[in-house]
Design a protein around this motif. Structure first.
Motif, PDB file in Angstrom:
ATOM      1  N   SER A   1       0.836  -1.187   0.000  1.00  0.00           N
ATOM      2  CA  SER A   1       0.000   0.000   0.000  1.00  0.00           C
ATOM      3  C   SER A   1       0.877   1.244   0.000  1.00  0.00           C
ATOM      4  O   SER A   1       1.482   1.582   1.004  1.00  0.00           O
ATOM      5  N   TYR A   2       0.969   1.920  -1.151  1.00  0.00           N
ATOM      6  CA  TYR A   2       1.839   3.097  -1.236  1.00  0.00           C
ATOM      7  C   TYR A   2       1.180   4.366  -0.719  1.00  0.00           C
ATOM      8  O   TYR A   2       1.836   5.310  -0.355  1.00  0.00           O
ATOM      9  N   GLY A   3      -0.134   4.367  -0.736  1.00  0.00           N
ATOM     10  CA  GLY A   3      -0.835   5.540  -0.232  1.00  0.00           C
ATOM     11  C   GLY A   3      -2.034   5.059   0.539  1.00  0.00           C
ATOM     12  O   GLY A   3      -2.310   3.865   0.571  1.00  0.00           O
ATOM     13  N   LYS A   4      -2.726   5.975   1.140  1.00  0.00           N
ATOM     14  CA  LYS A   4      -3.882   5.558   1.938  1.00  0.00           C
ATOM     15  C   LYS A   4      -4.992   5.016   1.054  1.00  0.00           C
ATOM     16  O   LYS A   4      -5.776   4.168   1.461  1.00  0.00           O
ATOM     17  N   LYS A   5      -5.039   5.513  -0.188  1.00  0.00           N
ATOM     18  CA  LYS A   5      -6.166   5.163  -1.061  1.00  0.00           C
ATOM     19  C   LYS A   5      -6.039   3.777  -1.683  1.00  0.00           C
ATOM     20  O   LYS A   5      -6.991   3.213  -2.159  1.00  0.00           O
ATOM     21  N   GLN A   6      -4.806   3.246  -1.694  1.00  0.00           N
ATOM     22  CA  GLN A   6      -4.556   2.039  -2.475  1.00  0.00           C
ATOM     23  C   GLN A   6      -5.176   0.771  -1.869  1.00  0.00           C
ATOM     24  O   GLN A   6      -5.227   0.618  -0.662  1.00  0.00           O
ATOM     25  N   ASN A   7      -5.642  -0.110  -2.755  1.00  0.00           N
ATOM     26  CA  ASN A   7      -6.173  -1.401  -2.324  1.00  0.00           C
ATOM     27  C   ASN A   7      -5.066  -2.247  -1.722  1.00  0.00           C
ATOM     28  O   ASN A   7      -3.910  -2.099  -2.071  1.00  0.00           O
ATOM     29  N   LYS A   8      -5.476  -3.162  -0.869  1.00  0.00           N
ATOM     30  CA  LYS A   8      -4.509  -4.112  -0.307  1.00  0.00           C
ATOM     31  C   LYS A   8      -4.817  -5.492  -0.847  1.00  0.00           C
ATOM     32  O   LYS A   8      -5.976  -5.870  -0.978  1.00  0.00           O
ATOM     33  N   LEU A   9      -3.760  -6.236  -1.171  1.00  0.00           N
ATOM     34  CA  LEU A   9      -3.961  -7.614  -1.636  1.00  0.00           C
ATOM     35  C   LEU A   9      -4.573  -8.442  -0.509  1.00  0.00           C
ATOM     36  O   LEU A   9      -4.124  -8.369   0.632  1.00  0.00           O
ATOM     37  N   ASN A  10      -5.597  -9.212  -0.852  1.00  0.00           N
ATOM     38  CA  ASN A  10      -6.202 -10.110   0.123  1.00  0.00           C
ATOM     39  C   ASN A  10      -5.416 -11.429   0.131  1.00  0.00           C
ATOM     40  O   ASN A  10      -5.646 -12.306  -0.685  1.00  0.00           O
ATOM     41  N   TYR A  11      -4.468 -11.515   1.064  1.00  0.00           N
ATOM     42  CA  TYR A  11      -3.584 -12.690   1.140  1.00  0.00           C
ATOM     43  C   TYR A  11      -4.373 -13.967   1.412  1.00  0.00           C
ATOM     44  O   TYR A  11      -4.030 -15.028   0.908  1.00  0.00           O
ATOM     45  N   ASN A  12      -5.431 -13.852   2.222  1.00  0.00           N
ATOM     46  CA  ASN A  12      -6.201 -15.061   2.549  1.00  0.00           C
ATOM     47  C   ASN A  12      -6.829 -15.659   1.305  1.00  0.00           C
ATOM     48  O   ASN A  12      -6.826 -16.872   1.118  1.00  0.00           O
TER      49      ASN A  12
ATOM     50  N   LYS B   1      10.174  25.410   4.713  1.00  0.00           N
ATOM     51  CA  LYS B   1      11.199  26.422   4.416  1.00  0.00           C
ATOM     52  C   LYS B   1      12.491  25.725   3.980  1.00  0.00           C
ATOM     53  O   LYS B   1      12.658  24.512   4.202  1.00  0.00           O
ATOM     54  N   GLU B   2      13.356  26.501   3.370  1.00  0.00           N
ATOM     55  CA  GLU B   2      14.613  25.941   2.883  1.00  0.00           C
ATOM     56  C   GLU B   2      15.399  25.355   4.059  1.00  0.00           C
ATOM     57  O   GLU B   2      15.406  25.917   5.147  1.00  0.00           O
ATOM     58  N   GLY B   3      16.005  24.205   3.842  1.00  0.00           N
ATOM     59  CA  GLY B   3      16.758  23.542   4.918  1.00  0.00           C
ATOM     60  C   GLY B   3      15.942  22.519   5.697  1.00  0.00           C
ATOM     61  O   GLY B   3      16.503  21.715   6.428  1.00  0.00           O
ATOM     62  N   ASP B   4      14.596  22.542   5.532  1.00  0.00           N
ATOM     63  CA  ASP B   4      13.758  21.542   6.212  1.00  0.00           C
ATOM     64  C   ASP B   4      14.032  20.145   5.662  1.00  0.00           C
ATOM     65  O   ASP B   4      14.422  19.990   4.508  1.00  0.00           O
ATOM     66  N   LEU B   5      13.749  19.147   6.501  1.00  0.00           N
ATOM     67  CA  LEU B   5      13.913  17.755   6.082  1.00  0.00           C
ATOM     68  C   LEU B   5      12.553  17.128   5.791  1.00  0.00           C
ATOM     69  O   LEU B   5      11.584  17.360   6.516  1.00  0.00           O
ATOM     70  N   VAL B   6      12.503  16.350   4.718  1.00  0.00           N
ATOM     71  CA  VAL B   6      11.302  15.566   4.399  1.00  0.00           C
ATOM     72  C   VAL B   6      11.755  14.146   4.061  1.00  0.00           C
ATOM     73  O   VAL B   6      12.952  13.894   3.936  1.00  0.00           O
ATOM     74  N   PHE B   7      10.794  13.232   3.922  1.00  0.00           N
ATOM     75  CA  PHE B   7      11.188  11.883   3.489  1.00  0.00           C
ATOM     76  C   PHE B   7      10.143  11.261   2.583  1.00  0.00           C
ATOM     77  O   PHE B   7       8.949  11.549   2.680  1.00  0.00           O
ATOM     78  N   LEU B   8      10.633  10.416   1.670  1.00  0.00           N
ATOM     79  CA  LEU B   8       9.761   9.634   0.795  1.00  0.00           C
ATOM     80  C   LEU B   8       9.509   8.295   1.482  1.00  0.00           C
ATOM     81  O   LEU B   8      10.439   7.704   2.040  1.00  0.00           O
ATOM     82  N   CYS B   9       8.274   7.814   1.408  1.00  0.00           N
ATOM     83  CA  CYS B   9       7.901   6.573   2.086  1.00  0.00           C
ATOM     84  C   CYS B   9       8.005   5.374   1.141  1.00  0.00           C
ATOM     85  O   CYS B   9       7.938   5.518  -0.073  1.00  0.00           O
ATOM     86  N   ASP B  10       8.138   4.209   1.741  1.00  0.00           N
ATOM     87  CA  ASP B  10       8.030   2.930   1.026  1.00  0.00           C
ATOM     88  C   ASP B  10       9.019   2.796  -0.135  1.00  0.00           C
ATOM     89  O   ASP B  10       8.649   2.434  -1.253  1.00  0.00           O
TER      90      ASP B  10
END
Ligand SMILES: *Cc1c(COP(=O)(O)O)cnc(C)c1O
Length: 404
Positions: free
Chosen positions: A237-248, A354-363
């Motif tokens: 799931s890359y975002g909140k909207k994405q479907n999840k595989l039904n493993y069962n 602002k410039e110098g702030d830190l962010v991150f990419l998920c997954d």
């Protein structure tokens, strides 16, 4: 991985602290999350006692593969380099399968000499070369044949591999012809039927169709395969909207298949093991307001994380430190590389930066660092593993002197 008092932590370590220690950009993995993903995979499929071969191409960090090996996984490799890496990481050749449409004669010879479990072949010409090598060595080589089941994986078209217009595997007719011919071969033993219909699959139905196609062809052939290799492809799931595989549901379909066919199951998961275990931390170099848009120019770029530029994939971006400012902004997060596709995400209602702030990419654990390059002659970023409070450097930042 979560915020504690508005600061993002990976296990017991704050990203802020890591950024100070290693500077940016850098990849950061959670050991706990890797372990959990493997446990989860085993809890869903363990009842089949499968051989789980981690798809090395999703992450080629040697030290990380060592950890994955210690958690019990084998390897699925697609080149001589990956095979060498898997062996160097200590993975037993008896837990290694070799896939790929264009394995060269020297790659095949190397794999045969290493006595790996299976070479999953994808064409008649390749099978002829394997047979030639085996004959020359006067030995028998175990192979799998990859079936193209003509199944739509319902994923991004760029990462779909199981339809008849994709280059992967052989069609049903060729498959039947090959198995029938090889029954008489002195040098090749067909031990496995393999399939892999694509990646980032979030719906179980394509898997059901794939299993139906496999079932049908085995019935037609009346041939006993020691192994059936179902490949990987389980989506995350890359975002909140994405479907999840039904493993069962997928697991139930395999159970039904297993009732009819006694073959040992092999899986080749990559993304589902490592995808959501890592973050890419980056600093904002500049903010640039061009009136229609505000660009956030990061120190991470498409050479660090290629998926958005390559497939239009979207990775969520979050601030390392949450602020309490009321005003929200629309931003376009981009890298400094001289390509217009060097763009990560357009984000609405982001906290004011602002410039110098830190962010991150998920997954970014899967197809992140393994797809990274030196484009624009940028050094590859370091990779860090966090285990509770322990910080382990999996790979150092490349030095420009060494890549020039
Ligand atoms: C890429 C690949 C995998 C892994 O796919 P994921 O989507 O990462 O699970 C498995 N098998 C083969 C043959 C592949 O090419």
């Amino acid at each position: 991985m979560r915020y504690i008092n508005n600061n993002y932590f990976i296990e017991n370590v704050s990203l802020q602290r890591l950024a100070k220690k290693f500077s940016t950009p850098f990849y950061c993995y959670s050991y706990e999350k890797i372990k959990k993903n493997i446990q989860n995979f085993n809890s869903k499929f363990g009842k089949f006692s499968p051989l789980v071969c981690f798809a090395i191409k999703s992450n080629t960090n040697l030290n990380l593969i060592r950890e994955i090996k210690n958690l019990g996984l084998g390897a699925d490799v697609v080149s001589k380099g990956e095979l060498m890496l898997a062996i160097k990481a200590g993975i037993s050749p008896k837990k290694i399968v070799f896939s790929g449409v264009g394995k060269t004669e020297s790659e095949l010879l190397y794999a045969i000499n290493k006595k790996i479990l299976l070479i999953n072949s994808e064409s008649e010409s390749e099978i002829n070369i394997i047979e030639k090598i085996a004959k020359k060595k006067n030995s028998t080589v175990d192979i799998g044949i990859r079936l193209n089941p003509n199944t739509d994986a319902k994923t991004l078209k760029q990462i779909s591999t199981g339809k008849k217009d994709n280059k992967f595997g052989v069609d049903e007719k060729t498959f039947i012809k090959l198995v029938s011919r090889l029954k008489k071969s002195k040098f090749l033993k067909v031990k496995c039927l393999s399939v892999h219909i694509g990646s980032q699959i979030t719906n179980h139905k394509p898997y059901e169709k794939m299993l139906a196609a496999v079932d049908k062809i085995i019935d037609k052939l009346k041939f006993k395969f020691e192994y059936v290799d179902l490949g990987g492809g389980m989506g995350i799931s890359y975002g909140k909207k994405q479907n999840k595989l039904n493993y069962n549901k997928y697991s139930n379909a395999i159970e039904k298949f297993k009732k009819k066919h006694a073959s040992k199951i092999i899986f080749e998961p990559g993304r589902s093991i490592i995808g959501d275990t890592a973050l890419l931390v980056s600093k904002i170099i500049y903010l640039k307001d061009n009136n229609s848009k505000v660009f956030v120019i990061l120190d991470a770029a498409m050479n660090d994380m290629m998926r958005p530029a390559l497939y239009g994939a979207e990775h969520q971006i979050l601030p390392v430190k949450k602020n309490k400012l009321k005003s929200k902004k629309n931003y376009e997060f981009v890298g400094p590389i001289c390509e217009s596709t060097d763009k990560f995400l357009s984000s609405k209602n982001f906290q004011k930066l602002k410039e110098g702030d830190l962010v991150f990419l998920c997954d970014v654990g899967a197809y992140g660092s393994s797809l990274s390059s030196n484009y624009n002659l940028r050094p590859k970023s370091p990779e860090i593993l966090i285990n509770k409070s322990k910080i382990k450097v999996l790979k150092k930042r490349q030095r420009l002197e060494n890549i020039i």
